[in-house]
Design a protein around this motif. Sequence first.
Motif, PDB file in Angstrom:
ATOM      1  N   ALA A   1       0.866  -1.173   0.000  1.00  0.00           N
ATOM      2  CA  ALA A   1       0.000   0.000   0.000  1.00  0.00           C
ATOM      3  C   ALA A   1       0.902   1.222   0.000  1.00  0.00           C
ATOM      4  CB  ALA A   1      -0.913   0.018   1.218  1.00  0.00           C
ATOM      5  N   GLY A   2       0.396   2.315  -0.503  1.00  0.00           N
ATOM      6  CA  GLY A   2       1.132   3.571  -0.478  1.00  0.00           C
ATOM      7  C   GLY A   2       0.498   4.506   0.532  1.00  0.00           C
ATOM      8  N   GLU A   3       1.312   5.366   1.117  1.00  0.00           N
ATOM      9  CA  GLU A   3       0.806   6.335   2.081  1.00  0.00           C
ATOM     10  C   GLU A   3       1.491   7.668   1.836  1.00  0.00           C
ATOM     11  OE1 GLU A   3      -0.137   5.669   6.517  1.00  0.00           O
ATOM     12  OE2 GLU A   3       1.936   6.405   6.464  1.00  0.00           O
ATOM     13  N   CYS A   4       0.709   8.731   1.849  1.00  0.00           N
ATOM     14  CA  CYS A   4       1.261  10.082   1.740  1.00  0.00           C
ATOM     15  C   CYS A   4       1.846  10.463   3.091  1.00  0.00           C
ATOM     16  CB  CYS A   4       0.167  11.065   1.332  1.00  0.00           C
ATOM     17  SG  CYS A   4       0.741  12.784   1.291  1.00  0.00           S
ATOM     18  N   ALA A   5       3.116  10.857   3.114  1.00  0.00           N
ATOM     19  CA  ALA A   5       3.758  11.234   4.368  1.00  0.00           C
ATOM     20  C   ALA A   5       3.327  12.624   4.829  1.00  0.00           C
ATOM     21  CB  ALA A   5       5.282  11.183   4.208  1.00  0.00           C
TER      22      ALA A   5
ATOM     23  N   CYS B   1      -0.144  14.022   4.409  1.00  0.00           N
ATOM     24  CA  CYS B   1      -1.497  14.000   4.969  1.00  0.00           C
ATOM     25  C   CYS B   1      -1.876  12.639   5.541  1.00  0.00           C
ATOM     26  CB  CYS B   1      -2.521  14.436   3.919  1.00  0.00           C
ATOM     27  SG  CYS B   1      -2.767  13.237   2.591  1.00  0.00           S
ATOM     28  N   GLU B   2      -1.012  11.645   5.373  1.00  0.00           N
ATOM     29  CA  GLU B   2      -1.211  10.277   5.860  1.00  0.00           C
ATOM     30  C   GLU B   2      -2.382   9.548   5.208  1.00  0.00           C
ATOM     31  OE1 GLU B   2      -1.095  10.348  10.143  1.00  0.00           O
ATOM     32  OE2 GLU B   2       1.062  10.698  10.105  1.00  0.00           O
ATOM     33  N   GLU B   3      -2.867  10.044   4.077  1.00  0.00           N
ATOM     34  CA  GLU B   3      -3.869   9.286   3.323  1.00  0.00           C
ATOM     35  C   GLU B   3      -3.196   8.034   2.787  1.00  0.00           C
ATOM     36  OE1 GLU B   3      -6.540   9.595  -0.718  1.00  0.00           O
ATOM     37  OE2 GLU B   3      -6.055  11.443   0.325  1.00  0.00           O
ATOM     38  N   ARG B   4      -3.892   6.928   2.874  1.00  0.00           N
ATOM     39  CA  ARG B   4      -3.340   5.658   2.422  1.00  0.00           C
ATOM     40  C   ARG B   4      -4.146   5.141   1.251  1.00  0.00           C
ATOM     41  NH1 ARG B   4      -1.616   0.977   6.602  1.00  0.00           N
ATOM     42  NH2 ARG B   4      -0.335   2.696   7.316  1.00  0.00           N
ATOM     43  N   GLY B   5      -3.455   4.654   0.248  1.00  0.00           N
ATOM     44  CA  GLY B   5      -4.101   4.071  -0.917  1.00  0.00           C
ATOM     45  C   GLY B   5      -4.619   2.690  -0.603  1.00  0.00           C
ATOM     46  N   PRO B   6      -5.284   2.070  -1.562  1.00  0.00           N
ATOM     47  CA  PRO B   6      -5.842   0.741  -1.331  1.00  0.00           C
ATOM     48  C   PRO B   6      -4.743  -0.274  -1.033  1.00  0.00           C
ATOM     49  CG  PRO B   6      -6.080   1.390  -3.632  1.00  0.00           C
ATOM     50  CD  PRO B   6      -5.519   2.563  -2.906  1.00  0.00           C
ATOM     51  N   ALA B   7      -5.018  -1.138  -0.078  1.00  0.00           N
ATOM     52  CA  ALA B   7      -4.069  -2.189   0.284  1.00  0.00           C
ATOM     53  C   ALA B   7      -4.342  -3.419  -0.558  1.00  0.00           C
ATOM     54  CB  ALA B   7      -4.204  -2.527   1.760  1.00  0.00           C
ATOM     55  N   GLY B   8      -3.411  -4.321  -0.512  1.00  0.00           N
ATOM     56  CA  GLY B   8      -3.582  -5.572  -1.239  1.00  0.00           C
ATOM     57  C   GLY B   8      -2.527  -5.704  -2.299  1.00  0.00           C
ATOM     58  N   GLY B   9      -2.738  -6.618  -3.162  1.00  0.00           N
ATOM     59  CA  GLY B   9      -1.788  -6.820  -4.236  1.00  0.00           C
ATOM     60  C   GLY B   9      -0.801  -7.912  -3.900  1.00  0.00           C
ATOM     61  N   SER B  10       0.161  -8.037  -4.750  1.00  0.00           N
ATOM     62  CA  SER B  10       1.194  -9.045  -4.569  1.00  0.00           C
ATOM     63  C   SER B  10       2.476  -8.489  -5.154  1.00  0.00           C
ATOM     64  CB  SER B  10       0.793 -10.341  -5.294  1.00  0.00           C
ATOM     65  OG  SER B  10       0.716 -10.098  -6.679  1.00  0.00           O
TER      66      SER B  10
ATOM     67  N   GLU C   1       3.815  -9.111  -7.858  1.00  0.00           N
ATOM     68  CA  GLU C   1       3.659  -8.810  -9.278  1.00  0.00           C
ATOM     69  C   GLU C   1       2.978  -7.456  -9.527  1.00  0.00           C
ATOM     70  OE1 GLU C   1       2.611 -11.843  -7.972  1.00  0.00           O
ATOM     71  OE2 GLU C   1       4.510 -12.754  -8.527  1.00  0.00           O
ATOM     72  N   ASP C   2       2.028  -7.070  -8.654  1.00  0.00           N
ATOM     73  CA  ASP C   2       1.318  -5.823  -8.936  1.00  0.00           C
ATOM     74  C   ASP C   2       1.634  -4.725  -7.922  1.00  0.00           C
ATOM     75  OD1 ASP C   2      -0.104  -6.863  -6.854  1.00  0.00           O
ATOM     76  OD2 ASP C   2      -2.056  -6.712  -7.795  1.00  0.00           O
ATOM     77  N   GLY C   3       2.829  -4.769  -7.342  1.00  0.00           N
ATOM     78  CA  GLY C   3       3.278  -3.701  -6.458  1.00  0.00           C
ATOM     79  C   GLY C   3       3.341  -2.362  -7.164  1.00  0.00           C
ATOM     80  N   GLU C   4       3.329  -2.364  -8.498  1.00  0.00           N
ATOM     81  CA  GLU C   4       3.349  -1.120  -9.259  1.00  0.00           C
ATOM     82  C   GLU C   4       2.080  -0.310  -9.043  1.00  0.00           C
ATOM     83  OE1 GLU C   4       4.148  -2.157 -13.289  1.00  0.00           O
ATOM     84  OE2 GLU C   4       6.141  -2.910 -12.836  1.00  0.00           O
ATOM     85  N   GLY C   5       0.999  -0.930  -8.573  1.00  0.00           N
ATOM     86  CA  GLY C   5      -0.224  -0.206  -8.276  1.00  0.00           C
ATOM     87  C   GLY C   5      -0.003   0.848  -7.205  1.00  0.00           C
ATOM     88  N   VAL C   6       0.966   0.617  -6.318  1.00  0.00           N
ATOM     89  CA  VAL C   6       1.302   1.594  -5.285  1.00  0.00           C
ATOM     90  C   VAL C   6       1.820   2.868  -5.943  1.00  0.00           C
ATOM     91  CG1 VAL C   6       2.864   2.074  -3.353  1.00  0.00           C
ATOM     92  CG2 VAL C   6       1.773  -0.163  -3.558  1.00  0.00           C
ATOM     93  N   ILE C   7       2.693   2.729  -6.913  1.00  0.00           N
ATOM     94  CA  ILE C   7       3.250   3.891  -7.613  1.00  0.00           C
ATOM     95  C   ILE C   7       2.141   4.642  -8.335  1.00  0.00           C
ATOM     96  CG2 ILE C   7       4.877   4.654  -9.387  1.00  0.00           C
ATOM     97  CD1 ILE C   7       6.221   3.505  -6.860  1.00  0.00           C
TER      98      ILE C   7
ATOM     99  N   ARG D   1       5.296   6.922   1.455  1.00  0.00           N
ATOM    100  CA  ARG D   1       5.814   5.692   2.056  1.00  0.00           C
ATOM    101  C   ARG D   1       5.206   4.493   1.333  1.00  0.00           C
ATOM    102  NH1 ARG D   1       3.606   8.457   6.664  1.00  0.00           N
ATOM    103  NH2 ARG D   1       5.289   9.532   7.731  1.00  0.00           N
ATOM    104  N   GLU D   2       5.968   3.445   1.258  1.00  0.00           N
ATOM    105  CA  GLU D   2       5.427   2.169   0.803  1.00  0.00           C
ATOM    106  C   GLU D   2       5.253   1.304   2.050  1.00  0.00           C
ATOM    107  OE1 GLU D   2       6.371  -1.147  -2.546  1.00  0.00           O
ATOM    108  OE2 GLU D   2       8.043  -0.560  -1.257  1.00  0.00           O
ATOM    109  N   ILE D   3       4.055   0.786   2.247  1.00  0.00           N
ATOM    110  CA  ILE D   3       3.758  -0.087   3.377  1.00  0.00           C
ATOM    111  C   ILE D   3       3.720  -1.523   2.837  1.00  0.00           C
ATOM    112  CG2 ILE D   3       2.142  -0.599   5.247  1.00  0.00           C
ATOM    113  CD1 ILE D   3       3.201   2.328   5.271  1.00  0.00           C
ATOM    114  N   VAL D   4       4.598  -2.375   3.344  1.00  0.00           N
ATOM    115  CA  VAL D   4       4.675  -3.762   2.888  1.00  0.00           C
ATOM    116  C   VAL D   4       4.185  -4.667   4.014  1.00  0.00           C
ATOM    117  CG1 VAL D   4       6.201  -5.600   2.065  1.00  0.00           C
ATOM    118  CG2 VAL D   4       6.660  -3.215   1.436  1.00  0.00           C
ATOM    119  N   THR D   5       3.271  -5.549   3.683  1.00  0.00           N
ATOM    120  CA  THR D   5       2.777  -6.538   4.637  1.00  0.00           C
ATOM    121  C   THR D   5       3.271  -7.901   4.171  1.00  0.00           C
ATOM    122  OG1 THR D   5       0.814  -5.204   5.020  1.00  0.00           O
ATOM    123  CG2 THR D   5       0.731  -7.496   5.739  1.00  0.00           C
TER     124      THR D   5
END
Length: 84
Positions: A29-33, A35-44, A46-52, A69-73
């Motif tokens: 997931a991506g997060e704005c440092a 305003c701390e808004e976070r984009g949709p989580a998930g993916g794998s 292969e599709d980590g490019e969705g964060v960008i 920030r990139e948040i990796v789970t």
Amino acid sequence: MRPGDARFRFREYAIEPDREPDAEAIGFAGECAVCEERGPAGGSVEDGEGVIAWMLGHLRRHPEHLSYREIVTRPYRAVPGEWR
């Protein structure tokens, strides 16, 4: 052993990345440092490019937000070892 006596055994464990077939996928997931808004989580992996893509979309809406920030789970598991 007499009634009321207790015997304890201890077990060692190791923590390692979960690579079992039924393990959760690695998520991103991506997060704005700013305003701390976070984009949709998930993916794998292969599709980590969705964060960008989310970061670029957020930047277009908020051109003054330049830090992200990139948040990796990543799933881990406890692996039982020897009894002591």
